[in-house]
Design an enzyme around this catalytic site. Structure first.
Site, mmCIF file in Angstrom:
data_model
loop_
_atom_site.group_PDB
_atom_site.id
_atom_site.type_symbol
_atom_site.label_atom_id
_atom_site.label_comp_id
_atom_site.label_asym_id
_atom_site.label_seq_id
_atom_site.Cartn_x
_atom_site.Cartn_y
_atom_site.Cartn_z
ATOM 1 N NE ARG A 17 -4.285 -2.254 1.211
ATOM 2 C CZ ARG A 17 -4.265 -3.445 1.972
ATOM 3 N NH1 ARG A 17 -3.197 -3.363 2.576
ATOM 4 N NH2 ARG A 17 -4.934 -3.631 0.957
ATOM 5 C CE LYS A 67 11.083 -4.250 6.902
ATOM 6 N NZ LYS A 67 9.573 -4.043 8.094
ATOM 7 C CG ASP A 103 9.161 -0.689 10.724
ATOM 8 O OD1 ASP A 103 7.991 0.018 9.704
ATOM 9 O OD2 ASP A 103 9.911 -1.697 10.404
ATOM 10 N N GLY A 130 9.959 -10.560 17.988
ATOM 11 C CA GLY A 130 10.460 -10.458 15.987
ATOM 12 C C GLY A 130 10.954 -9.191 15.938
ATOM 13 N NE ARG A 153 5.115 -20.071 19.058
ATOM 14 C CZ ARG A 153 4.921 -19.866 17.144
ATOM 15 N NH1 ARG A 153 3.788 -20.230 17.162
ATOM 16 N NH2 ARG A 153 5.674 -19.745 16.614
ATOM 17 C CE1 TYR A 217 0.108 -2.932 7.807
ATOM 18 C CE2 TYR A 217 -2.014 -2.806 6.057
ATOM 19 C CZ TYR A 217 -0.933 -2.682 6.858
ATOM 20 O OH TYR A 217 -0.100 -2.748 5.779
ATOM 21 N N GLY A 238 -3.698 -0.923 13.468
ATOM 22 C CA GLY A 238 -2.457 -0.886 13.509
ATOM 23 C C GLY A 238 -1.809 0.166 12.256
HETATM 24 P P1 ATR Z 1 8.235 -9.853 12.660
HETATM 25 O O1 ATR Z 1 9.294 -9.689 12.033
HETATM 26 O O2 ATR Z 1 7.094 -9.487 11.579
HETATM 27 O O3 ATR Z 1 8.145 -9.410 13.529
HETATM 28 P P2 ATR Z 1 9.053 -12.486 13.414
HETATM 29 O O4 ATR Z 1 10.263 -13.015 13.878
HETATM 30 O O5 ATR Z 1 9.129 -13.871 12.680
HETATM 31 O O6 ATR Z 1 8.353 -11.565 12.497
HETATM 32 O O7 ATR Z 1 8.354 -12.450 14.946
HETATM 33 C C1 ATR Z 1 6.912 -13.525 14.743
HETATM 34 C C2 ATR Z 1 6.405 -13.129 15.773
HETATM 35 O O8 ATR Z 1 4.963 -13.924 15.803
HETATM 36 C C3 ATR Z 1 6.837 -14.094 16.511
HETATM 37 O O9 ATR Z 1 7.066 -13.781 18.069
HETATM 38 C C4 ATR Z 1 5.870 -15.543 17.220
HETATM 39 O O10 ATR Z 1 6.615 -15.966 18.103
HETATM 40 P P3 ATR Z 1 7.850 -17.244 18.144
HETATM 41 O O11 ATR Z 1 9.010 -16.599 18.085
HETATM 42 O O12 ATR Z 1 7.206 -18.521 19.025
HETATM 43 O O13 ATR Z 1 7.922 -18.132 16.867
HETATM 44 C C5 ATR Z 1 4.818 -14.633 17.065
HETATM 45 N N1 ATR Z 1 4.508 -16.146 16.604
HETATM 46 C C6 ATR Z 1 3.810 -16.292 14.825
HETATM 47 N N2 ATR Z 1 2.727 -17.512 14.775
HETATM 48 C C7 ATR Z 1 2.594 -17.433 16.321
HETATM 49 C C8 ATR Z 1 1.262 -18.852 17.100
HETATM 50 N N3 ATR Z 1 0.713 -19.299 16.221
HETATM 51 N N4 ATR Z 1 1.252 -18.274 18.508
HETATM 52 C C9 ATR Z 1 2.065 -17.420 19.762
HETATM 53 N N5 ATR Z 1 3.289 -16.844 18.922
HETATM 54 C C10 ATR Z 1 3.339 -16.490 17.494
#
Ligand code: ATR
Length: 275
Positions: A17, A67, A103, A130, A153, A217, A238
């Site tokens: 977008r 990135k 960001d 993340g 998690r 979002y 968001g």
């Molecule tokens: P980004 O850079 O967009 O933040 P990322 O590095 O893939 O993306 O991080 C995704 C986040 O969402 C992580 O904190 C991930 O948890 P884990 O570190 O345990 O993988 C969290 N996440 C994604 N799917 C999830 C789920 N089903 N339940 C709980 N946390 C989840």
């Protein structure tokens, strides 16, 4: 004057977008410039970086999957990019390729607009560990939030971030009773995205003055935000983060600090609803 050219690059990139946001500002301010989505395959990304100047590009935004490579290959990085460990914007300065991160400015700008005082509301709970979480935590630290609780998690990833950001940042594997005295809850995980009904956390545990925000979002109102609203908590979606993160790039490439207006937001909301 020569038309200024900027871009967003990713792979795929067609659904970004950002061209709509920057296009709106170019038109609003009558600037002779362009902002295009450029799809660059990973194998071609380094060549893309090397030829920015030759192609007459001022700079642009970088998104998935470029990135990390952008972070590693720029010649200089701004302080936020160093702290967050990611680059989402590029620009040339005297022939030197810079990488920055806006960001965190998007996150803070969104809350400033929709929940002023958010940074003086008490401890913050950040769900996820993340790249998005790192931008949020950096914003919280810059704005002086002293008690930041990362819940993830995978506890080890939360711990890495707590170590990285230092004093006042703690790591947790579950929400437990962390919400009881929190003033801000932010979801940075993908939970709740695109019709996923999973609640990233139950806002029922929050005090009445707490603010709840989601960086997801689509949909605009995630299950987390809906649950928070049902409890009369202040919520911030968001979309504003996306709009506000675009401000520093536009100013750098086109020389005008743009405004996030209700009209711009309505235009992007209409686009989200239409899809
Ligand atoms: P980004 O850079 O967009 O933040 P990322 O590095 O893939 O993306 O991080 C995704 C986040 O969402 C992580 O904190 C991930 O948890 P884990 O570190 O345990 O993988 C969290 N996440 C994604 N799917 C999830 C789920 N089903 N339940 C709980 N946390 C989840």
């Amino acid at each position: 004057m020569v038309e200024k050219k900027a871009f967003v690059t990713g792979h795929p990139i067609a659904h970004s977008r950002s061209p709509k946001i920057h296009g709106y500002w170019l038109k609003t301010y009558g600037i002779d410039g362009s902002y295009r989505a450029i799809d660059v395959a990973p194998a071609d990304f380094l060549e893309f970086l090397r030829t920015l100047q030759a192609n007459g590009l001022e700079g642009g935004n970088v998104t998935i999957p470029h990135k990390e490579v952008a972070f590693a290959r720029v010649e200089r990085r701004d302080e936020a990019a160093e702290m967050i460990g990611a680059v989402n914007m590029l620009w040339l300065e005297d022939g030197v390729l810079w990488g920055g991160n806006s960001d965190w400015i998007g996150f803070a700008g969104n809350l400033d607009e929709h929940a002023p005082g958010w940074d003086k509301n008490g401890p913050a709970v950040v769900l996820g560990a993340g790249g998005a979480a790192r931008a949020v935590i950096h914003a919280l630290q810059v704005r002086g939030v002293r008690d930041i609780r990362i819940v993830n998690r995978t506890l080890a990833r939360a711990q890495e971030l707590a170590d990285r950001f230092g004093a006042g940042v703690t790591a947790h594997g579950a929400v437990g009773d962390l919400l009881a005295d929190a003033g801000l809850l932010v979801n940075t995980t993908s939970l709740g995205m695109h019709g996923d009904a999973t609640l990233a956390a139950d806002p029922a545990g929050l005090p009445g003055h707490a603010i709840v925000s989601d960086i997801v979002y689509v949909p605009l109102e995630t299950p987390l935000l809906a649950a928070a609203r049902a409890r009369n908590l202040k919520t911030v979606d968001g979309l504003g983060m996306l709009l506000h993160q675009a401000v520093p790039g536009f100013e750098r490439w086109f020389g005008k600090r743009p405004e996030v207006t209700p009209e711009l937001r309505a235009m992007i909301v209409a686009d989200i609803v239409a899809k």
